[in-house]
Design a protein around this motif. Structure first.
Motif, PDB file in Angstrom:
ATOM      1  N   THR A 109       0.893  -1.224   0.017  1.00  0.00           N
ATOM      2  CA  THR A 109       0.194  -0.052  -0.060  1.00  0.00           C
ATOM      3  C   THR A 109       1.041   1.225  -0.092  1.00  0.00           C
ATOM      4  N   GLY A 110       2.224   1.236  -0.426  1.00  0.00           N
ATOM      5  CA  GLY A 110       3.225   2.282  -0.255  1.00  0.00           C
ATOM      6  C   GLY A 110       2.959   3.251  -1.263  1.00  0.00           C
ATOM      7  N   ARG A 111       1.787   3.916  -1.379  1.00  0.00           N
ATOM      8  CA  ARG A 111       1.662   4.891  -2.726  1.00  0.00           C
ATOM      9  C   ARG A 111       0.720   5.978  -2.240  1.00  0.00           C
TER      10      ARG A 111
ATOM     11  N   ILE B 222      -1.549  -7.536   4.431  1.00  0.00           N
ATOM     12  CA  ILE B 222      -1.453  -6.320   3.813  1.00  0.00           C
ATOM     13  C   ILE B 222      -0.152  -5.623   4.643  1.00  0.00           C
ATOM     14  N   ASP B 223       0.717  -4.917   3.781  1.00  0.00           N
ATOM     15  CA  ASP B 223       1.759  -4.228   4.119  1.00  0.00           C
ATOM     16  C   ASP B 223       1.450  -2.546   4.263  1.00  0.00           C
ATOM     17  N   THR B 224       1.816  -2.140   5.137  1.00  0.00           N
ATOM     18  CA  THR B 224       1.718  -0.475   5.296  1.00  0.00           C
ATOM     19  C   THR B 224       2.915  -0.065   5.934  1.00  0.00           C
TER      20      THR B 224
ATOM     21  N   VAL C  50      13.038  -5.846  10.573  1.00  0.00           N
ATOM     22  CA  VAL C  50      13.693  -4.636   9.798  1.00  0.00           C
ATOM     23  C   VAL C  50      13.336  -4.337   8.447  1.00  0.00           C
ATOM     24  N   SER C  51      13.668  -3.280   7.794  1.00  0.00           N
ATOM     25  CA  SER C  51      13.652  -3.002   6.375  1.00  0.00           C
ATOM     26  C   SER C  51      14.810  -2.177   6.037  1.00  0.00           C
ATOM     27  N   ASN C  52      15.392  -2.566   4.641  1.00  0.00           N
ATOM     28  CA  ASN C  52      16.396  -1.644   4.067  1.00  0.00           C
ATOM     29  C   ASN C  52      17.607  -2.010   4.905  1.00  0.00           C
TER      30      ASN C  52
ATOM     31  N   CYS D 245       9.872  -5.914  -1.815  1.00  0.00           N
ATOM     32  CA  CYS D 245       9.273  -4.650  -2.133  1.00  0.00           C
ATOM     33  C   CYS D 245       9.550  -4.356  -3.595  1.00  0.00           C
ATOM     34  N   SER D 246       8.717  -3.478  -4.118  1.00  0.00           N
ATOM     35  CA  SER D 246       8.810  -3.180  -5.740  1.00  0.00           C
ATOM     36  C   SER D 246       9.131  -4.318  -6.314  1.00  0.00           C
ATOM     37  N   PRO D 247       8.301  -5.332  -6.170  1.00  0.00           N
ATOM     38  CA  PRO D 247       8.760  -6.537  -6.808  1.00  0.00           C
ATOM     39  C   PRO D 247       8.630  -6.667  -8.381  1.00  0.00           C
ATOM     40  N   LEU D 248       7.727  -5.612  -8.978  1.00  0.00           N
ATOM     41  CA  LEU D 248       7.757  -5.650 -10.461  1.00  0.00           C
ATOM     42  C   LEU D 248       8.763  -4.661 -11.148  1.00  0.00           C
ATOM     43  N   GLY D 249       9.563  -4.099 -10.206  1.00  0.00           N
ATOM     44  CA  GLY D 249      10.671  -3.509 -10.787  1.00  0.00           C
ATOM     45  C   GLY D 249      10.488  -2.357 -11.879  1.00  0.00           C
TER      46      GLY D 249
ATOM     47  N   SER E 257       5.731   1.512 -14.908  1.00  0.00           N
ATOM     48  CA  SER E 257       6.255   2.805 -15.109  1.00  0.00           C
ATOM     49  C   SER E 257       6.869   3.433 -13.713  1.00  0.00           C
ATOM     50  N   ARG E 258       8.042   4.101 -13.597  1.00  0.00           N
ATOM     51  CA  ARG E 258       8.629   4.529 -12.529  1.00  0.00           C
ATOM     52  C   ARG E 258       9.208   5.929 -12.772  1.00  0.00           C
ATOM     53  N   GLU E 259       9.718   6.699 -11.890  1.00  0.00           N
ATOM     54  CA  GLU E 259      10.162   8.036 -12.227  1.00  0.00           C
ATOM     55  C   GLU E 259      11.430   8.029 -13.074  1.00  0.00           C
TER      56      GLU E 259
ATOM     57  N   PRO F 195       3.525  -7.002  -3.988  1.00  0.00           N
ATOM     58  CA  PRO F 195       2.887  -6.406  -5.083  1.00  0.00           C
ATOM     59  C   PRO F 195       1.831  -5.430  -4.673  1.00  0.00           C
ATOM     60  N   SER F 196       1.757  -4.209  -5.207  1.00  0.00           N
ATOM     61  CA  SER F 196       0.857  -3.268  -4.936  1.00  0.00           C
ATOM     62  C   SER F 196      -0.248  -3.077  -6.090  1.00  0.00           C
ATOM     63  N   SER F 197      -1.500  -2.953  -5.867  1.00  0.00           N
ATOM     64  CA  SER F 197      -2.278  -2.507  -6.799  1.00  0.00           C
ATOM     65  C   SER F 197      -3.568  -1.917  -6.235  1.00  0.00           C
ATOM     66  N   THR F 198      -4.137  -0.934  -6.886  1.00  0.00           N
ATOM     67  CA  THR F 198      -5.493  -0.273  -6.467  1.00  0.00           C
ATOM     68  C   THR F 198      -6.535  -0.773  -7.527  1.00  0.00           C
TER      69      THR F 198
ATOM     70  N   LYS G  67      -8.521  -6.016 -10.786  1.00  0.00           N
ATOM     71  CA  LYS G  67      -8.361  -7.131 -11.900  1.00  0.00           C
ATOM     72  C   LYS G  67      -6.932  -7.523 -11.519  1.00  0.00           C
ATOM     73  N   ARG G  68      -5.891  -6.312 -11.621  1.00  0.00           N
ATOM     74  CA  ARG G  68      -4.459  -6.613 -11.503  1.00  0.00           C
ATOM     75  C   ARG G  68      -4.280  -7.059  -9.987  1.00  0.00           C
ATOM     76  N   LEU G  69      -4.980  -6.895  -8.994  1.00  0.00           N
ATOM     77  CA  LEU G  69      -4.550  -7.194  -7.427  1.00  0.00           C
ATOM     78  C   LEU G  69      -4.830  -8.880  -7.539  1.00  0.00           C
TER      79      LEU G  69
ATOM     80  N   GLN H 198      -4.833 -10.885 -10.170  1.00  0.00           N
ATOM     81  CA  GLN H 198      -3.831 -11.366 -10.842  1.00  0.00           C
ATOM     82  C   GLN H 198      -2.643 -11.734 -10.129  1.00  0.00           C
ATOM     83  N   ASN H 199      -2.394 -10.723  -9.331  1.00  0.00           N
ATOM     84  CA  ASN H 199      -1.088 -10.764  -8.708  1.00  0.00           C
ATOM     85  C   ASN H 199      -1.012 -11.824  -7.403  1.00  0.00           C
ATOM     86  N   LEU H 200      -2.058 -12.249  -7.253  1.00  0.00           N
ATOM     87  CA  LEU H 200      -2.341 -13.582  -6.425  1.00  0.00           C
ATOM     88  C   LEU H 200      -2.480 -15.010  -7.153  1.00  0.00           C
TER      89      LEU H 200
HETATM   90  N1  LIG Z   1      10.419  -1.101   2.865  1.00  0.00           N
HETATM   91  C1  LIG Z   1      10.443  -0.056   1.955  1.00  0.00           C
HETATM   92  O1  LIG Z   1      11.289   0.685   2.098  1.00  0.00           O
HETATM   93  C2  LIG Z   1       9.568  -0.305   0.725  1.00  0.00           C
HETATM   94  C3  LIG Z   1       9.998   0.703  -0.267  1.00  0.00           C
HETATM   95  C4  LIG Z   1       9.098   0.365  -1.534  1.00  0.00           C
HETATM   96  C5  LIG Z   1       7.772  -0.337  -1.405  1.00  0.00           C
HETATM   97  N2  LIG Z   1       7.525  -0.887  -0.203  1.00  0.00           N
HETATM   98  C6  LIG Z   1       6.180  -1.856  -0.423  1.00  0.00           C
HETATM   99  O2  LIG Z   1       6.511  -2.613  -1.217  1.00  0.00           O
HETATM  100  C7  LIG Z   1       5.064  -2.567  -1.995  1.00  0.00           C
HETATM  101  C8  LIG Z   1       5.461  -2.679  -3.545  1.00  0.00           C
HETATM  102  O3  LIG Z   1       6.296  -1.948  -4.012  1.00  0.00           O
HETATM  103  P1  LIG Z   1       5.860  -0.680  -5.275  1.00  0.00           P
HETATM  104  O4  LIG Z   1       4.388   0.030  -4.964  1.00  0.00           O
HETATM  105  O5  LIG Z   1       6.749   0.284  -5.076  1.00  0.00           O
HETATM  106  O6  LIG Z   1       5.828  -1.505  -6.634  1.00  0.00           O
HETATM  107  P2  LIG Z   1       5.337  -2.661  -7.339  1.00  0.00           P
HETATM  108  O7  LIG Z   1       4.398  -3.677  -6.506  1.00  0.00           O
HETATM  109  O8  LIG Z   1       6.363  -3.515  -7.799  1.00  0.00           O
HETATM  110  O9  LIG Z   1       4.458  -2.117  -8.308  1.00  0.00           O
HETATM  111  C9  LIG Z   1       3.288  -0.994  -8.377  1.00  0.00           C
HETATM  112  C10 LIG Z   1       2.854  -0.731  -9.711  1.00  0.00           C
HETATM  113  O10 LIG Z   1       2.475  -1.586 -10.655  1.00  0.00           O
HETATM  114  C11 LIG Z   1       1.096  -1.532 -10.870  1.00  0.00           C
HETATM  115  N3  LIG Z   1       0.669  -2.988 -11.289  1.00  0.00           N
HETATM  116  C12 LIG Z   1       0.542  -3.650  -9.999  1.00  0.00           C
HETATM  117  N4  LIG Z   1       0.021  -5.141 -10.448  1.00  0.00           N
HETATM  118  C13 LIG Z   1       0.437  -5.038 -11.740  1.00  0.00           C
HETATM  119  C14 LIG Z   1       0.287  -5.907 -12.777  1.00  0.00           C
HETATM  120  N5  LIG Z   1      -0.144  -7.376 -12.406  1.00  0.00           N
HETATM  121  N6  LIG Z   1       0.377  -5.812 -14.102  1.00  0.00           N
HETATM  122  C15 LIG Z   1       0.830  -4.428 -14.448  1.00  0.00           C
HETATM  123  N7  LIG Z   1       0.942  -3.195 -13.496  1.00  0.00           N
HETATM  124  C16 LIG Z   1       0.764  -3.648 -12.237  1.00  0.00           C
HETATM  125  C17 LIG Z   1       0.451  -0.831 -10.182  1.00  0.00           C
HETATM  126  O11 LIG Z   1      -0.645  -0.052 -10.595  1.00  0.00           O
HETATM  127  P3  LIG Z   1      -2.312  -0.227 -10.394  1.00  0.00           P
HETATM  128  O12 LIG Z   1      -2.482   0.277  -9.009  1.00  0.00           O
HETATM  129  O13 LIG Z   1      -2.866   0.675 -11.393  1.00  0.00           O
HETATM  130  O14 LIG Z   1      -2.200  -1.681 -10.784  1.00  0.00           O
HETATM  131  C18 LIG Z   1       1.745   0.326  -9.509  1.00  0.00           C
HETATM  132  O15 LIG Z   1       1.668   1.443 -10.508  1.00  0.00           O
HETATM  133  C19 LIG Z   1       4.675  -0.929  -1.776  1.00  0.00           C
HETATM  134  O16 LIG Z   1       3.395  -0.707  -1.811  1.00  0.00           O
HETATM  135  C20 LIG Z   1       5.139  -1.106  -0.342  1.00  0.00           C
HETATM  136  O17 LIG Z   1       4.162  -1.712   0.781  1.00  0.00           O
HETATM  137  C21 LIG Z   1       8.462  -0.788   0.779  1.00  0.00           C
END
Ligand SMILES: NC(=O)c1ccc[n+]([C@@H]2O[C@H](COP(=O)([O-])OP(=O)(O)OC[C@H]3O[C@@H](n4cnc5c(N)ncnc54)[C@H](OP(=O)(O)O)[C@@H]3O)[C@@H](O)[C@H]2O)c1
Length: 329
Positions: free
Chosen positions: A47-49, A71-73, A176-178, A225-229, A233-235, A277-280, A283-285, A287-289
Motif C-alpha cells: 500500500t506504499g503509494r 497487508i503491508d503498510t 527491519v527493512s532496508n 518490495c517493489s517486486p515488479l521493478g 512505469s517509474r520515475e 505487489p501493490s495495486s488499487t 483485476k490486477r490485484l 492477477q498478482n495472487l
Molecule cells: N520498505 C520499503 O522501504 C519499501 C519501499 C518500496 C515499497 N515497499 C512496499 O512494497 C510495495 C510494492 O512496491 P511498489 O508499490 O513500489 O511497486 P510494485 O508493486 O512493484 O508496483 C506497483 C505498480 O505496478 C502496477 N501494477 C500492479 N500489479 C500490476 C500488474 N499485474 N500488471 C501491471 N501493472 C501492475 C500498479 O498500478 P495499479 O495500481 O494501477 O495496478 C503500480 O503502479 C509497496 O506498496 C510497499 O508496501 C516498501
C-alpha cells in the motif's frame, strides 16, 4: 435401528455445521514460518503509494475478498486509517476474523529513540483500529530528527524499543527493512530477540542474491518490495530492462498462459521470498495472487536473474550522507 441411524445422521450434521462455523477462511497464498514460530502469508498487498482518499480502503477489501490475508503498510504512507477501514469492512462483512489476517506496519525514521518506539506503534494501531500488528518493522536504519535532519541514534537502540513492543504483545513479530548485511550482523549479535524479517527491494534488475542469501543463512525471512521493478512505469527516465513486453519474459509467460508480471512474481516466490505487489485495480490485484497453479524451472529462474543490474527503483539518495545509509548503489 431406524432411531440409531437418525441419531447418527443428526450427529454428523451437527459436527459438520460446528466445524463449518469454526473454520477460518483460508487465504490463497501459503504461509511460511518465521524464526519466532509465527506464520506469514507469502503474498502481501502493498500500500506504499499516495492515492485518492480511501482508494486503499477499497483495494484492501477487494484483496481480502480475493484471498489475500497479508497487508503491508507504514506510518510513512499516511494511509493506515484507509487500510484499517478496509480491514474493518472485511470483518464486518464476515469475510475474515482479525486473527485470519497478517498486518505489517513500519516505524518511521523520526521515532528511533528507544522510548519513542512503543508510542509510535500505539499511534499506528490507533490509526489502523487494531489492538496489535502481526509484524512491526524498522522502516530504515537511518535515523532523522522531527525536522528531517540527520540524527545519530543507533538502530541497535531502536531495536531495544522494538523488543519491548513484542514483549508487550503489540507486535507479534518484529523485523527491519532496508538493512544491509553488516547492519544485520551487528543487530544479530546485539539483541535478545532476533529480527524475523528484512524487507528490501528485490526484482529482476535488483536481484540482491548476496543479501537474500545472507538473510536466509541467519534465519531471517525476506520480503521483496517493489517486486515488479521496471516492468511498470517509474520515475527513472532510462528504465533498464526487463519491461512489460520483454521478449524473454513474454516467451516464458506464453508457455504458462500467464502475464509477464505474474512470471516475475513467481520468480521471486521460487527464490523463497515473500512478495508485496501493490495495486488499487481489482483485476490486477487478483492477477498478482494467481500464482500458485504454475512453477518456473531452475533454468527460467536463472534466466530472469541475468537481468540484474543492481539498479534500484527506490534509491532514497536524499539520505545518502546520513549516518547508517544502507545502500552502495
Ligand atoms: N520498505 C520499503 O522501504 C519499501 C519501499 C518500496 C515499497 N515497499 C512496499 O512494497 C510495495 C510494492 O512496491 P511498489 O508499490 O513500489 O511497486 P510494485 O508493486 O512493484 O508496483 C506497483 C505498480 O505496478 C502496477 N501494477 C500492479 N500489479 C500490476 C500488474 N499485474 N500488471 C501491471 N501493472 C501492475 C500498479 O498500478 P495499479 O495500481 O494501477 O495496478 C503500480 O503502479 C509497496 O506498496 C510497499 O508496501 C516498501
Amino acid at each position: 435401528m431406524l432411531m440409531q441411524q437418525a441419531f447418527l445422521i443428526f450427529l454428523l450434521y451437527g459436527l459438520y455445521f460446528h466445524c463449518g462455523s469454526e473454520t477460518h477462511i483460508a487465504g490463497k497464498a501459503p504461509d511460511i514460518e518465521l524464526n519466532d514460530g509465527n506464520k506469514i502469508p507469502v503474498v502481501a498487498l502493498g500500500t506504499g503509494r499516495k492515492t485518492e482518499a480511501d482508494e486503499f480502503r477499497q483495494a484492501v477489501l477487494w484483496a481480502i475478498e480475493e484471498g489475500y490475508r497479508h497487508i503491508d503498510t507504514a506510518a510513512l504512507y499516511e494511509n493506515e486509517p484507509q487500510v484499517g477501514r478496509g480491514i474493518a469492512d472485511a470483518i464486518a462483512k464476515g469475510l475474515v476474523k482479525r486473527d485470519d489476517l497478517f498486518i505489517t506496519t513500519k516505524l518511521w525514521n523520526d521515532r528511533h529513540a528507544q522510548d519513542q518506539v512503543v508510542p509510535a506503534l500505539r499511534e499506528s494501531l490507533e490509526r489502523l483500529g487494531l489492538d496489535y500488528v502481526d509484524l512491526y518493522l524498522i522502516h530504515c536504519p537511518v535515523a532523522q530528527n522531527a525536522d528531517g535532519s540527520p540524527s545519530d541514534i543507533d538502530y541497535a537502540e531502536t531495536w531495544r524499543g522494538m523488543e519491548v513492543a513484542k514483549t508487550l504483545g503489540l507486535a507479534k513479530s518484529i523485523g527491519v527493512s532496508n538493512f544491509n548485511s553488516s547492519q544485520l550482523d551487528r543487530l544479530f549479535n546485539n539483541s535478545q530477540i532476533k529480527p524475523a524479517v528484512n524487507q528490501i527491494e528485490v526484482n529482476p534488475t535488483m536481484t540482491q542474491v548476496p543479501l537474500v542469501s545472507h538473510c536466509h543463512k541467519l534465519g531471517i525471512a525476506v520480503m521483496a518490495c517493489s517486486p515488479l521493478g521496471f516492468l511498470v512505469s517509474r520515475e527513472n527516465k532510462n528504465p533498464p530492462p526487463p519491461h512489460n513486453d520483454d521478449p524473454i519474459l513474454v516467451a516464458i509467460a506464453d508457455q504458462y498462459g500467464k502475464s509477464t508480471s505474474q512470471v516475475v512474481l513467481r520468480y521471486l516466490l521460487e527464490r523463497g521470498l515473500i512478495i508485496i505487489p501493490s495495486s488499487t485495480n481489482q483485476k490486477r490485484l487478483a492477477q498478482n495472487l494467481d500464482l500458485f497453479d504454475f512453477k518456473l524451472t531452475a533454468e527460467e529462474v536463472a534466466t530472469i536473474g541475468q537481468f540484474n543490474k543492481n539498479v534500484r527503483v527506490v534509491n532514497a539518495t536524499i539520505l545518502k550522507d546520513f549516518p547508517n545509509y544502507p545502500f552502495e548503489s
